[in-house]
Design an enzyme around this catalytic site. Sequence first.
Site, PDB file in Angstrom:
ATOM      1  CB  SER A 142      52.572 130.292 111.966  1.00 41.66           C
ATOM      2  OG  SER A 142      52.859 131.472 111.240  1.00 41.66           O
ATOM      3  CE1 TYR A 155      47.292 130.793 110.891  1.00 36.57           C
ATOM      4  CE2 TYR A 155      49.162 132.298 110.937  1.00 36.57           C
ATOM      5  CZ  TYR A 155      48.612 131.077 110.602  1.00 36.57           C
ATOM      6  OH  TYR A 155      49.394 130.127 109.966  1.00 36.57           O
TER       7      TYR A 155
END
Length: 254
Positions: A142, A155
């Site tokens: 990501s 995350y």
Amino acid sequence: MGRVVGKACVVTGAGSGIGRAIAERLAEEGGKVLCVDIQIESVTKTVAGIIAAGGVAEAVEADVSDPVKSAAFINRCVELYGSIDILINNAAVNLPGIFHEVTNEVIDRTFDVNIKGPMYSTRAAIPHMLRQSGGSIVNIASVNALIAEQFLTVYAASKGAVAMLTKGIAVDYAKQGIRCNCICPGWVDTPINYAHAEMLGGLAKIYASIDDFQPIGRPGEPREIAHLALFLASDEASFLTGSIITADGGMTAK
Ligand SMILES: NC(=O)c1ccc[n+]([C@@H]2O[C@H](COP(=O)([O-])OP(=O)(O)OC[C@H]3O[C@@H](n4cnc5c(N)ncnc54)[C@H](O)[C@@H]3O)[C@@H](O)[C@H]2O)c1
């Protein structure tokens, strides 16, 4: 001729969004795709779509955070298609929160799925790839492997680890023909973002001001990430290993 003709592929998280698009794209280019997801109904739909389009695929229900299940789906790919040439570690969870309120369960689940999952499947795939003298692993990280965002600390930490897993595998196996690369998507329109979007005031508000953080001015589409995953998985990317590549509409450019 397709770009991955006859290659045996595993895609985790293939029941939705980016994973489904990658599975479809690999199948369109001649890959045989084992589609893995914790949600059997959704991954069965992915497989039905691929088969209806003339491709080769099978669905497997598995939680990637279970090392036994991970070894089993890698072995299933070898049993079914004779090898494992391409592994796409895509499955993940995004459980946003205010950091000091985050529970142990959220921390454990995020790390179990997002980083231990790719470790387990990669560890299971490598002995087969060594026997075959090659393979290509693509990890979906990501932009949060590179930049922080509010409410995403856990995350982001897990995705930073995915970037370093990528480099470690690349270095360890470069001489044996196993390549490992990583994609860092920006904001793509899929359900994984919905809880984070809620915390930021809702999806409509985010999309109304997307120019502020994603200069291209729109969310990405899963297929736009899938095109890059296909390239990295294929022999066209033969000189790329250990690369961390953004596909983010310019988000990390500013
Ligand atoms: N959508 C984005 O904006 C975005 C941005 C950056 C990175 N990513 C990454 O892209 C990848 C794909 O996400 P997406 O956007 O397609 O989300 P998505 O929610 O559409 O799909 C995720 C899929 O993973 C599956 N999954 C979740 N936990 C699993 C587990 N333990 N075992 C097996 N399958 C599991 C889900 O059932 C779902 O089908 C993820 O790694 C995500 O972190 C997405």
